[in-house]
Structures are given as C-alpha cells and as structure tokens.
Scaffold this active site. Structure first.
Site, PDB file in Angstrom:
ATOM      1  N   HIS A 192     -15.817   5.799 -16.201  1.00 45.07           N
ATOM      2  CA  HIS A 192     -17.313   6.311 -15.841  1.00 45.07           C
ATOM      3  C   HIS A 192     -18.311   5.183 -15.747  1.00 45.07           C
ATOM      4  CE1 HIS A 192     -16.174  10.336 -17.575  1.00 45.07           C
ATOM      5  NE2 HIS A 192     -15.863  10.286 -16.298  1.00 45.07           N
ATOM      6  N   GLU A 434       1.904   5.287   2.471  1.00 43.40           N
ATOM      7  CA  GLU A 434       1.741   4.627   1.063  1.00 43.40           C
ATOM      8  C   GLU A 434       2.948   4.690   0.529  1.00 43.40           C
ATOM      9  OE1 GLU A 434      -1.050   7.094  -0.940  1.00 43.40           O
ATOM     10  OE2 GLU A 434      -0.610   8.760   0.430  1.00 43.40           O
ATOM     11  N   ASP A 458      -1.360   2.411  -3.160  1.00 46.20           N
ATOM     12  CA  ASP A 458      -0.162   2.967  -3.659  1.00 46.20           C
ATOM     13  C   ASP A 458       1.153   2.153  -2.767  1.00 46.20           C
ATOM     14  OD1 ASP A 458      -0.736   4.757  -5.549  1.00 46.20           O
ATOM     15  OD2 ASP A 458      -0.765   6.506  -3.834  1.00 46.20           O
ATOM     16  N   CYS A 505      -7.045   2.609   5.061  1.00 49.47           N
ATOM     17  CA  CYS A 505      -7.966   3.364   4.025  1.00 49.47           C
ATOM     18  C   CYS A 505      -7.982   2.694   2.588  1.00 49.47           C
ATOM     19  CB  CYS A 505      -8.046   4.677   4.359  1.00 49.47           C
ATOM     20  SG  CYS A 505      -6.437   5.595   3.702  1.00 49.47           S
TER      21      CYS A 505
END
Length: 584
Positions: A192, A434, A458, A505
């Site tokens: 976070h 990926e 990945d 991406c």
C-alpha cells in the site's frame, strides 16, 4: 556520519527532507475475568467498537476518494472486509464466551495469531495484508480503551515518513503538502505504501529491512526512489550532488510535460504508438494528462477485488464504455480478468494452491468458471459499440487455449445477435504473450490472433524460473538475459510474418534505456504507466530506425547479460544523434 541503505525502488524520483519516524504505538491492554452475567455486555462493547471503527474507516475512504482518487480509496475495502472476517469477528465473540475475559485481551490474542499467520505466508500479497489487520486492530483497541490516536505529520517542514510499514489509513491522515517521501522496513512494489506513493507521485523506497532502527525523527534523509536508495545524514558534497540531480529531474519533468501532445515519431519518420496501462476507469484522466495514445492495457481484475460480491454485467459494461469513450479517438485494449496468482477472488471459493502462479489463474480460471467469463465478455462486447475496443486474453499457453477462449467469445457474439444488441462485429482479438510456451509457438498463435502484446513481467519470471520478489534469486530476474531478448525478437517476427502488430505492456516498455533496442527489434507499440509516457516519446523522437536495428543485431549476438549491458551502454545513440546512420 553518512549511512546508506538499499531497498526496493517503489516510486521514482529524488527527494530530500527530514525524517519523521511513524510508530504504531501499542495500546496498553490488561487481562481481567468477567462474570457470566457480563458476557452480553462485553459482546455489546465488541459490536460497538466494530461499528465505530467502520464509521472511521468509511470516513477516511470518502476523504481519499475526494483528495486522491477512487482507485486509492478502494484500498480501504480491504479494511472493511477485516471487520467482517469471521476469523476475527466471530472468533472474538466465541472466545469471550469460552474464556470469560475482557474483549481487549481476547482481540489482541486472536489478532496476534492471525497477523503471524499472514506474515509467514509464502505469498507476497498475503504478507502485505498483515498490515491491514494490524491497523484495523489498533483502531478497534483504541475504540475499546478510549486511548488517544497518534496524529501523523505534525511537523511543519518537508518530511519523509519512515515506518516499519505504512497502512493506507496512515497515509490518508498525513498532510500531503509536507510529506515528500516514504521509506519503510517491509513491503514490495504492490504494498500500500508503494501504491500510494506512486499515486501521489512522490519518491519511495520500501523493503529496507531495518530503516526504523537506523533513523531518528529529525535526521536529514535523501530518498532515491529510482535507485531504491536511502541516505541518512549525507555529507555536504553528496547532498549538493543530489540537490543538483533533483533540480535536473524537475527541469526534465517540465520539459517532458510539454511532449504530452506530440506523437512518437523517430528522426527518420517512423511512427510508434505509446499507450497507457490502467486499472480503473478514472485512470484514463491521468493517462490523457501524460499524452497517452489510447489504452494499451486495461487490467480488469481490479473491478473484482476488495469487494463483497462479483461485479455485475451492467457494472462492467459501464466501466468499459466509460474508458472506451474517454480514450477516443484512440483504442482501448481490455484484458480479460487475470485473477489468481497474487490476486485472489474469495467469492469463487477456489481452494488454496501451493504455487498459485503456476496454478489456476488468468485464462485458465476464466475457462474453468465459464459463466463468470461469459458475463465479462458480454459486457465488453456491448461496450465495443461505444468506442474502439480490442480484447486480449492473458496467460495463453497454446493455440488450443486461444481457440477455447475465442469459441466462448463467438458464443456470446451469437447470443447478442439473437437479442439484437449492438456491438462491434470487427473487434480485434489479441493474445498476451507472457509464457515461454506461447513465445515458442508464437508463429502458430499469430495465425489466429489479430495482435500480440508482450507481458514481460511474467515472461521473464517464467523463463528464468526466478521470483523477482525473492532477494536470493533476484539477480536472475533480468530483462537483458539473452533468452528473454531472443524470445521477444521471435515473438515480434512471428507476428509480423502473419501481418499482425506487436506491442509490449510489461515493465520493459517503461525503461527508456531499452526503447531504442525494442524499436530496433520491430516493436509497434509501447504501453506503460502514464507517467513514463513522455520519456518514452522523447527517446523515440531522438533515434533513427536504421541505427536501432543495428543495435538490436549487435545485442542479439551477445552471449551474456553483461555483454548486452556493455553493448547498450556503448552503442545507444546520444540525444544529439551522434554516431547514427541514415536509413538507406
């Protein structure tokens, strides 16, 4: 004396300020027995504390939504879920009846065990959720005991928050005009603290292990969020160097902001598309701010997380339509849900897996829960009538899996035709490459796909079999590994041989040091986090395609990662265009 600490680069940039040590002061709790006739009274106290804490968290959530954004506010749904979790709520009530002890003591005992179990989890996502439980429990205890809450960021100068971890509620309580950086003992790029720092666009370093033991409030700090470095009490010479670097970064940022409206065209006239990766509809505003040419990756799984129910078809339709409309005249690539791995969906009732990244995730989960998949596809197709939408399937391993996904998509197309619901009949269907198996059979996949988008995060992890979060093998997780670059080249060539375009991406697309190399390999589109877009455009406008192709050939001939790094260092053309060759 100057001291340096290396952590994980969580949010880029350089900041200089005064340390403000954020503690999580223990609420003092004593144990006492209660009579059987007092049990109901104690249960009422417990319910009142839950209700008060829920109101407090909902208030913080509303404020974050107004001041930061709706995506950041969604983080607090995880807090609200803790207040409903039977592992905590029901267990406390049961133990009050069984042990006949005060609720504060019971809560602390149960929470301590729960936090320990989460902290010891192998999965990073679960480990980071331990801080959610800690913060909620602290609020519950304060409500029960009436002990005062410590306020954050009381200092009047620019401060850098230093903590073991920073819970969302803590960052929401700070004075943002004064807080200029974060530094935490624990956490990764998905923690976070990292998410909030990137949203606020302030530098942050996490995973520093023991920075709270090495820093005191008032210490002079430098946080280099790009290099993952924190410097304590820097000497005058180092401080001057970093102030100069900070000013240089600010000047560069101002110049880059001017590039937001220009196109990414190389010096010899070759145009590339630079799009944005987004998670929620409201992210489109930020993407447009940085000059994104459409959305190259809409991570739809974030619509499913941190909520009590599943998103309805109409809810998804409105989200997809909103993004598609706001992205016009550019296109929007919607990736079907990539759930599983470190993104869990408890509503499905899937059992825990020993190695979730090699288990039921992404397209595998969609095909296993086909009705859930159909709901999403129906919403995407309906939204395609209102913008230039393209659909992309994640974690495809072979052509049979692609065919299964397309078969479900065609079934929904036929259903909408029967119902006379409008949709784009020519919507493109793409594959996210990926997995090594997909890369090695890209020639076969290209015959049945309209485009490829390379997910390098990945692809690297699965190819070199190294968890990038695991510091013991992190050195293996390198985008410049010869195998990775050869797979990327193979994917691009396979796509172009079948006359389909190929984008990227993953995080490699955001690295300006790799832009010329990827351009030379033939990449057609870069899609990245919005703030990186101006820099990628800048690099593209400074290079020649011919020289980039030569660079790619030289790099692909290298045998080791070190050789590739040396080649890039020596051969990437400078911003004046020296040593570049004209296109024949």
């Amino acid at each position: 004396m100057e001291r340096r600490y290396q952590g994980i680069a969580a949010s880029p940039g350089i900041t200089i300020g005064t340390a403000y040590l954020v503690g999580s002061p223990e609420v003092q709790v004593c144990k006492y027995r209660i009579l059987e006739t007092e049990i109901n009274k104690e249960l009422d106290r417990w319910q009142a504390a839950i209700d008060a804490t829920r109101r407090e968290i909902e208030s913080i959530k509303r404020r974050v939504a107004q001041e930061v954004g709706f995506k950041e506010a969604e983080i607090f749904n995880a807090y609200l879920h803790v207040l409903e979790d039977p592992l905590l709520v029901k267990a406390v009530g049961e133990q009050i009846r069984r042990q006949r002890c005060n609720v504060e003591y019971i809560l602390q005992e149960i929470a301590s065990d729960l936090v320990r179990r989460f902290t010891e989890a192998k999965n990073e996502y679960l480990r980071e959720r331990a801080s959610d439980i800690n913060d909620v429990v602290s609020r519950l205890l304060r409500s029960l005991t009436g002990q005062s809450k410590r306020l954050l960021a009381g200092a009047e100068q620019d401060i850098i928050m230093v903590a073991k971890d920073l819970a969302p509620a803590q960052t929401a309580s700070m004075r943002r005009e004064r807080v200029v950086g974060f530094a935490t003992d624990i956490g990764g790029k998905t923690s976070h603290a990292a998410i909030m720092a990137r949203s606020l666009e302030i530098p942050a370093v996490v995973g520093l292990k023991n920075i709270t033991d090495m820093v005191e409030t008032g210490d002079a700090l430098i946080v280099d969020g790009s290099a993952g470095m924190v410097i304590v009490k820097a000497d005058a010479k180092v401080l001057t160097q970093y102030r100069q670097a900070q000013q240089k970064n600010l000047q560069a940022s101002r110049k880059l902001r001017k590039l937001k409206g220009i196109t990414a065209v190389s010096r010899d006239g070759y145009r590339l598309n630079v799009a944005a990766n987004i998670e929620l509809p409201e992210d489109v505003r930020k993407a447009r701010k940085y000059g994104a040419e459409g959305v190259g990756l809409f991570r739809t799984e974030f619509l499913y997380l941190n909520r009590r129910d599943l998103p309805s078809e109409d809810e998804q339709f409105e989200a997809y339509r909103q993004v598609a409309r706001q992205s016009l005249p550019y296109s929007t690539i919607i990736r079907t849900m990539d759930l599983g791995g470190d993104k869990f969906l408890s509503r499905l009732g899937t059992s825990a897996e020993t190695n979730p990244f090699l288990g039921l995730r992404a397209i595998r989960l969609s095909l296993a829960y086909v009705e859930l998949f159909k709901t999403q596809l129906r919403a995407i197709l309906r939204a395609s009538h209102f913008g230039k939408i393209k659909i992309m399937f994640p974690l495809i391993s072979d052509v049979e899996e692609l065919r299964q996904a397309k078969a479900v998509l065609n079934e929904i197309r036929q259903e909408l035709r029967r119902r006379r619901i409008a949709f784009d009949k020519h919507m493109e269907t793409g594959v996210m490459i990926e997995l090594p198996s997909a890369a090695l059979t890209a020639d076969v996949l290209a015959r049945e796909a309209d485009f490829f988008s390379i997910g390098t995060n990945d692809l690297i992890q699965y190819t070199v079999a190294a968890d990038r979060i695991n510091e013991k093998v992190a050195y293996l997780y390198n985008p410049l590994h010869p195998a990775i670059l050869r797979l990327i080249k193979r994917i691009i060539e396979a796509g172009h041989n079948e006359r389909i375009w190929v984008g990227m991406c993953g995080e490699m697309a955001a690295d300006p040091h790799l832009t010329a190399l990827l351009f030379g390999m033939g990449l057609d589109e870069f899609s990245t986090e919005p703030s990186f877009i101006p820099q990628i455009k800048k690099v593209i406008r400074e290079i020649f395609l011919a020289r980039s192709r030569e660079l790619a050939e030289e790099v692909l001939a290298c045998a080791t990662t070190k050789e590739i790094e040396n080649c890039l260092q020596a051969q990437i053309p400078d911003k004046e265009g020296n040593h570049e060759k004209e296109v024949n």
